[in-house]
Scaffold this active site. Structure first.
Site, mmCIF file in Angstrom:
data_model
loop_
_atom_site.group_PDB
_atom_site.id
_atom_site.type_symbol
_atom_site.label_atom_id
_atom_site.label_comp_id
_atom_site.label_asym_id
_atom_site.label_seq_id
_atom_site.Cartn_x
_atom_site.Cartn_y
_atom_site.Cartn_z
ATOM 1 N N SER A 170 4.718 2.566 4.013
ATOM 2 C CA SER A 170 4.031 2.966 5.250
ATOM 3 C C SER A 170 5.007 2.976 6.411
ATOM 4 O O SER A 170 5.780 2.024 6.597
ATOM 5 C CB SER A 170 2.871 2.012 5.569
ATOM 6 O OG SER A 170 2.301 2.324 6.824
ATOM 7 N N GLU A 317 -1.856 11.707 5.907
ATOM 8 C CA GLU A 317 -3.227 11.495 6.358
ATOM 9 C C GLU A 317 -4.072 12.761 6.261
ATOM 10 O O GLU A 317 -5.297 12.703 6.293
ATOM 11 C CB GLU A 317 -3.235 10.981 7.794
ATOM 12 C CG GLU A 317 -2.685 11.957 8.816
ATOM 13 C CD GLU A 317 -2.397 11.289 10.147
ATOM 14 O OE1 GLU A 317 -2.937 11.753 11.154
ATOM 15 O OE2 GLU A 317 -1.636 10.306 10.172
#
Length: 437
Positions: A170, A317
């Site tokens: 991440s 995303e």
């Protein structure tokens, strides 16, 4: 233990005609929460206008006020915030499912004078946090635990300095360390080791916002590869104006693409670090007409929606939206570069594959993504897995497939309150008019 979040079932409305609407979206979650952290460390009060007010951002506001920061909203506008920095103190921080809270607030909490405990929703307890917590230990923080729940014991300052991390899971690990580092005694020098960092636009966003606040940041372009350095120093108060959330716009733009309709989104920035801007290229490659003019993004759906082969590594995303489009396309799609999505709110690759197949589609996981082939879809249950983007993916498919039941549409409040009302208003608008909150 976090409070229970209300679960609401929802029948996704099928489009009976091409969509024709103008949709005005609230502010960006990513920019709002970064602005809140930066403003909390500034040398004086800051203002934030157009802030998103959703579960994630309200959890960030609550976390910062728990630590002693003064945050007040205007009486007539909840999106207008006044932030008064203050010495940081201890308390209990509720993270919910907000990755930005569980990864951005601990470096700030390391500067508190006192004990700060962190917990969140049950699903959040399996999300990886050891990378950032181990990094904080390496630069002088006292941290007990490696996942939620965990506790930090602060003395009012943090040494900082060089640290090695593997941020391939991440980009939030890099951003989280950078956002508070100007207040560390030695700043921070982050050396990334491992596979490429995903979602690099989010790190670019962090760098750009820190520099706006007068913080000196060295990036890989101006130094060693995979190294970011934030120098210690004062943070300038800023009047932040928050852009619309472009990722939250993508389901509405997808509605135009799958119904052969037209959707317009006003206030689309000409230049932005938001990953959601990539939807323009994606939709164009799938056959839609895409035009940005005078700050209005217009998408007109094609007669035939094409499949796509696309590397989503930097814009992961968007994967649920793109997967929903691919499930309705006339050709095969390969979505690649997104192995890191296995560690998001849920394992998004497994979840998307399972739910598309549940509705009769053809989808298989690959090592780093998903392959989706054309197949007739039917109605049925679409599970959200408490993941807001999974829920909106089900809504997109439901436009073309009657009888899709999304099991927890309420989870969209994480980043977009009143999603159902916005969706219904878009579908019920016979001529262009504003839709928003």
């Amino acid at each position: 233990m976090s409070e229970d979040v209300q679960v609401s079932n929802w029948t996704a409305p099928a489009a009976v005609a091409p969509v024709d609407a103008t949709v005005t979206l609230p502010g960006s979650k990513s920019i709002t929460n970064r602005a809140l952290i930066i403003a909390s460390l500034a040398s004086g009060p800051s203002t934030i206008t157009g802030a998103l007010r959703s579960r994630d951002t309200d959890l960030m506001i609550d976390a910062l006020t728990t630590l002693g920061i003064g945050i007040t909203a205007a009486d007539d506008d909840r999106t207008a915030l006044h932030v008064d920095p203050a010495p940081l103190s201890g308390g209990a921080v509720e993270c919910g499912l907000a990755g930005t809270v569980m990864r951005f607030v601990p470096p700030l909490a390391a500067l508190a004078d006192g004990e700060v405990s962190f917990d969140g929703d049950e699903q959040a307890r399996i999300r990886p946090l050891d990378t950032i917590l181990d990094a904080l230990r390496a630069v002088g923080a006292d941290v007990q635990g490696s996942a939620l729940p965990f506790t930090m014991r602060g003395t009012g300052s943090l040494r900082g300095g060089p640290v090695e991390i593997d941020a391939s899971g991440s980009s939030q690990f890099v951003s989280g360390l950078m956002l508070s580092a100007a207040a560390f005694d030695e700043g921070i020098e982050i050396h990334h080791i491992g596979k490429p960092v995903p979602s690099m636009p989010h790190i670019d966003m962090t760098v750009e916002m820190l520099r706006r606040a007068g913080v000196r940041v060295d990036t890989p372009e101006s130094g060693d590869a995979n190294t970011w350095r934030v120098h210690p120093g004062p943070v300038t108060p800023i009047e932040w104006s928050i852009e619309p959330d472009l990722s939250n716009a993508t389901p509405f733009l997808a509605a135009a693409a799958v119904t052969k309709g037209v959707v317009r989104v006003p206030n689309w920035p000409q230049s932005t670090t938001q990953p959601g801007d990539a939807i323009r290229e994606i939709l164009a490659r799938m056959g839609a007409r895409v035009e940005l003019s005078a700050g209005i993004l217009t998408v007109e759906g094609p007669d035939t929606l094409r499949g796509i082969d696309f590397d989503l590594h930097d814009v992961g995303e968007l994967t649920p939206t793109v997967a929903a489009l691919a499930a309705l396309a006339d050709g095969p799609s390969i979505l690649r570069g997104i192995a890191h999505l296995r560690g998001h709110e849920t394992d998004r690759l497994a979840a998307l594959t399972t739910e598309i197949v549940r509705l009769g589609g053809r989808a298989v996981e690959t090592d780093d993504g998903i392959r989706i082939d054309p197949a007739p879809l039917h109605g049925g249950n679409w599970h959200s897995y408490a993941d807001h983007r999974m829920a909106t993916a089900g809504a997109i498919i439901g436009l073309r497939v009657p009888g899709v039941e999304v099991d927890d549409i309420g989870t969209t409040a994480k980043t977009l309150p009143d999603f159902e009302k916005l969706w219904d208003a878009m579908l019920s608008t016979p001529t262009p008019s504003g839709v928003g909150s």
